[in-house]
Design a protein around this motif. Structure first.
Motif, short mmCIF file in Angstrom:
data_model
loop_
_atom_site.label_atom_id
_atom_site.label_comp_id
_atom_site.label_asym_id
_atom_site.label_seq_id
_atom_site.Cartn_x
_atom_site.Cartn_y
_atom_site.Cartn_z
N UNK A 299 0.82 -1.21 0.00
CA UNK A 299 0.00 0.00 0.00
C UNK A 299 0.86 1.27 0.00
N UNK A 300 1.75 1.38 0.97
CA UNK A 300 2.62 2.56 0.99
C UNK A 300 4.05 2.14 1.27
N UNK A 301 4.89 2.35 0.29
CA UNK A 301 6.30 1.99 0.47
C UNK A 301 6.95 2.92 1.49
N UNK C 29 12.74 12.86 6.31
CA UNK C 29 13.26 13.53 5.11
C UNK C 29 13.51 12.51 4.01
N UNK C 30 14.14 11.42 4.39
CA UNK C 30 14.45 10.39 3.40
C UNK C 30 13.17 9.82 2.78
N UNK C 31 12.22 9.48 3.64
CA UNK C 31 11.02 8.82 3.14
C UNK C 31 10.19 9.74 2.25
N UNK C 32 10.22 11.03 2.56
CA UNK C 32 9.35 11.95 1.82
C UNK C 32 10.09 12.74 0.75
N UNK C 33 11.38 12.53 0.59
CA UNK C 33 12.17 13.27 -0.40
C UNK C 33 11.58 13.03 -1.80
N UNK C 34 11.22 14.11 -2.50
CA UNK C 34 10.46 13.94 -3.75
C UNK C 34 11.15 13.02 -4.77
N UNK C 35 12.45 13.17 -4.93
CA UNK C 35 13.09 12.40 -6.00
C UNK C 35 13.21 10.91 -5.65
N UNK C 36 12.90 10.58 -4.40
CA UNK C 36 12.93 9.16 -4.05
C UNK C 36 11.64 8.46 -4.46
N UNK C 37 10.63 9.24 -4.79
CA UNK C 37 9.33 8.65 -5.08
C UNK C 37 9.40 7.62 -6.20
N UNK C 38 10.16 7.99 -7.23
CA UNK C 38 10.21 7.12 -8.41
C UNK C 38 10.79 5.75 -8.06
#
Lengths: 546, 250, 57
Positions: A299-301, C29-38
């Motif tokens: 669901x959420x990574x 910060x790590x989990x929500x860092x935008x460029x990590x989304x991909x």
């Protein structure tokens, strides 16, 4: 299995087995009449069997195929079989000791068969034997599939698996012979502990080396949990088991930690063994097998990452909640309580993540008992972590500690979470590994599911009742201000629950036996699945990877 | 910036390993490190004596048989526990305990202060078959202890190992360990005097299992049970009152 | 040793807390860092790919 090794690898395996046999001989000579000598013999027999297996196909032709083009699944298969053997053994021991509490004469006046000696064979059998082998097997599978890389060794996976089982055999046989450190969940003596360090370091290096072979920069989150499990268990194991043997010829040792420090170290270990052995590793299973079985991504990574670091960080502080109102300094107790309550956040994040992954696939959960195993495991995980945080609060702990409530809590986690997620994972994994279309019988999985659920609920409700009654009776006063009940009064009130508990455990054991039969028949009787397109190499001339 | 750091951390598994250690080790260190200096703050017990060889052997039997799985040795600071079992346990009382046997479960009662509450005879009868003495008991019978001779020849090694870890055994105690173990269970022999000489007049010398011709594991275990809570009287000197168990009255 | 019990306790109580907060910030910060989304998206779908052999160079 040996046929898949090159001749130099076979030689290495043989040399290792001979070294272990020699170590056994040294133990036998040094230990003489001490139990250490008996354990030396057991080590020699174990190594002898391995040497025999190696020699039996030592001169067979070498493998010709390119091994790097396929995954290394033989040790995983062996690990699954060993896990199931230990499951039946450990759960049988559990039912036996449970029955002894209701009918003490079931010890049959034997030294080896009394409750105190059998109890660690149950805990070691299920935690390390069943849980440990299942973790080693599934971690080998998950790390290869998620890294798209073959295990970084040919002999070392076997060394890890068989070495770990040698540790389990030494531990369990030792308890029956009267060898124990008495540290809960770390009862094995110094030489077995040293051996486990060697095995575990090999496991760690193998795992890291396999991850290093991956192509994708990102490491899939299930591997994070397995890595934390391997790494932190090593730290815990070493610190908790530091001890001085009476002599090189004695199985007996004395821990270097005295009194209150020993208590803190023991429960720092004990609670984190729950955290990193019984939680982190099995969350690794959950984060791989549940999405795969449901055919839906997690669901959420991001949530899985947050809860990973939350669990890794918070758990380490929580151990002192086992020592509320004791001679441990008050501030350490408070710290443990605070972090135990905070632990609820990452724990529920994981449980919620798992359940939300299934959202939209509830029809699958209804029809597929394997997926339902994992769903139920996530629910029990959520419930027992809530209960755990609750019980860590000092005034609650005042009532629950020393009672059966603790036992009920542990089993809500061990049966409901650890065992159910393992069975769900194994039912997913077995057909894949043996390349079968499906498990032998979906109906038997269904039967197993309901046996396991019924067994767990009966067990846990019996222990909740007995624990709370016990705790209340101990602190009930008469109007004159005297204690109302003697200790024996509270014991008498326990008997019906002890019988119910043994029955619940029996149901769970029967379920495990059904699972063994189902797995056996899957391997023996189910037709092989048609090879998938991806089984065929994309290029005719494949270059071996790294 | 932060992004590249993460990227590197992720790329190498080793970086990841270090991050896990950094996250996981601090909690343990914070809680355990101060315990090494705890002796500065806890109560002192200058009168506390060490276990005699026979008691130590008995303690090892207690460990071997897994008695700790059902009996705690830790009276908490709750009113009902203090009234049932005696003064709450102090840290100093287990300073020589390796391992500690505080326990985690009471299928049977706490034993921290069981010493002296029952006669030797009662203990032997109870261990032979608990249901002869307490009909409702579910404790296993340990009749074979009385049939098993105690191994005393290596007790000196045990004491020496304990001293290496910091328990104040003297050379004389280590040298005479086997003799003292025999002497403590045979009050009529010459060896008995040595025990009280080395371990103090208050040491109980007795034919624990009622048989003085040989020293059995029953002797050792009963000797240990009879000394529980009696190595020091520090707990009886403490004046702090037990905490009220929450919601306990009615 | 000069380190007294009180020093150690004080250190544990204060720095333990700072460490906790700093750690928490880094993880968020790590989990929500935008460029990590991909890469997270790729990771979570990667395990569902049908694949039965290691990657080859």
């Amino acid at each position: 299995m040996i046929a898949k090794l090159t001749s130099s690898e076979r030689q290495n395996a043989l040399v290792l087995a001979v070294i272990v046999a020699l170590a056994g001989a040294a133990m036998a000579i040094l230990g003489r009449s001490d139990v250490l000598g008996v354990h030396g013999l057991i080590v020699m027999i174990f190594a002898g069997v391995v040497i025999y297996l190696i020699m039996a196909s030592f001169y067979e032709p070498e493998p010709t195929e390119d091994r790097e083009a396929s995954y290394y699944d033989d040790p995983i298969k062996a690990g699954i079989v060993l896990a199931m053997v230990w499951a039946v053994f450990g759960m049988f021991m559990g039912v036996w000791v449970a029955a002894q509490l209701a009918w003490p004469d079931l010890a049959f006046d034997g030294a080896w068969s009394s409750f105190g000696r059998l109890r660690p064979t149950h805990t070691t059998g299920v935690i390390f034997g069943f849980g440990g082998n299942a973790l080693i097997a599934t971690s080998f599978h998950v790390v290869q599939r998620t890294s798209r890389a073959r295990l970084a060794g040919q002999v070392s996976p076997w060394f890890v698996l068989l070495g770990f089982n040698l540790f389990c055999v030494l531990a369990v046989s030792g308890y029956l012979l009267g060898v124990t450190q008495s540290k809960e969940y770390a009862e094995a003596e110094w030489y077995a502990d040293l051996w486990l360090v060697i095995v575990w370091v090999t496991y760690f290096i193998l795992y890291i080396a396999t991850i290093a072979r991956r192509k994708e920069p990102h490491i899939y989150v299930a591997n994070w949990y397995f890595m934390a499990f391997i790494l932190v268990v090593a730290i815990l194991h070493i610190v908790n088991n530091l001890a001085l043997p009476v002599s090189w010829g004695h199985a007996k040792s004395y821990t270097i930690w005295p009194g209150v420090q020993d208590a803190m170290v023991q429960w720092w270990y004990g609670h984190n063994a729950v955290a990193f052995f019984l939680t982190a590793g099995f969350l690794g299973m959950l984060y791989y097998y549940l999405p795969v079985r449901a055919q839906r991504p997690i669901f959420s990574y991001r949530l899985s990452i947050l809860s990973f670091w939350g669990i890794t960080f918070f758990y380490m502080w929580a151990g002192s909640h086992h020592l509320h109102y004791t001679a441990l300094p008050h501030w350490v107790q408070t710290l443990g309580m605070t972090f135990s309550v905070m632990l609820l956040v990452p724990s529920w994040a994981s449980a919620g993540n798992a359940l939300l992954t299934l959202n939209g696939a509830w029809h699958r959960v209804r029809d597929d008992a394997t997926l339902r195993f994992m769903m139920a495991a996530a629910v029990f995980y959520g419930l027992s972590t809530f209960e755990g945080s609750f019980m860590a609060i000092r005034p609650v702990n005042a009532l629950s500690h020393y009672t059966d409530w603790t036992v009920g809590h542990v089993h809500a986690g061990a049966l409901g979470w650890v065992a159910l997620i393992t069975f769900g994972s194994l039912y997913t994994l077995v057909p894949v590994l043996w390349k079968r279309e499906r498990m032998y019988s979906a109906a038997l999985i269904e039967v197993h599911f309901w046996l396991a659920i019924a067994g767990t609920l009966i067990y846990v409700f019996a222990m909740w009742n007995s624990g709370i009654i016990q705790g209340l009776m101990w602190r009930t006063y008469t109007e004159e201000g005297a204690l109302a009940y003697s200790f024996v009064d509270s014991l008498v009130a326990m008997y019906p629950y002890y019988i119910a508990r043994a029955f619940g455990g029996l149901l769970f054991l029967i379920g495990a036996v059904v699972a063994c039969y189902n797995i056996w028949m899957t391997v023996r009787a189910v037709p092989a699945a048609a090879p998938r397109a991806t089984d065929i190499p994309a290029t005719t001339v494949a270059v071996p990877g790294e | 910036m932060s992004d590249t750091v993460h990227r590197k951390l992720e790329r190498s598994a080793i970086g990841f390993v270090i991050a896990i250690i950094a996250a996981a080790s601090v909690g343990g260190i914070v809680e355990i490190a101060p315990l090494f200096t705890i002796d500065e703050t806890v109560e002192q017990a200058p009168d506390m004596r060490v276990y005699t060889p026979l008691e130590l052997a008995g303690r090892n039997i207690y460990v071997r048989e897994g008695c700790y799985a059902c009996h705690s040795q830790m009276i908490r600071t709750l009113r009902d526990e203090v009234e049932r079992y005696g003064p709450f346990s102090l840290a100093v009382e287990s300073q020589y305990d390796r391992p500690m046997l505080w326990g985690s479960k009471r299928t049977g009662p706490d034993l921290a202060r069981i010493g002296g509450k029952y006669s030797d005879f009662w203990h032997v009868a109870h261990l032979n078959n608990p249901r002869d003495v307490v009909p409702e008991s579910n404790m296993p019978a340990y009749a074979w202890l009385a049939r098993t001779p105690l191994k005393t020849d290596d007790l000196s090694d045990h004491l020496a190992a304990q001293r290496a870890l910091g328990v104040p055994y003297t050379d004389e105690m280590i040298e005479n360990a086997a003799r003292d173990a025999y002497g403590q269970a045979t009050p009529d022999t010459d060896y008995a005097a040595g025990v009280t000489e080395r371990y103090g007049e208050a040491t109980q010398v007795s034919a624990f299992d009622g048989v003085t011709t040989k020293v059995t594991e029953m002797d050792a275990l009963v000797a240990y049970l009879q000394v529980l809570g009696r190595l020091t009287d520090a707990a009886y000197r403490e004046t702090a009152a037990a905490e009220e168990a929450p919601a306990s009255q009615e | 040793m000069d380190i007294s019990h009180d020093t150690l306790v004080a250190f544990s109580k204060s720095w333990g807390l700072f460490y906790l907060m700093a750690f928490f910030v880094c993880v968020v910060v790590y989990a929500l860092w935008p460029s990590n989304r991909k890469r997270f998206d790729r990771a979570k779908h990667s395990i569902l790919d049908r694949d039965d052999r290691p990657w080859q160079k």
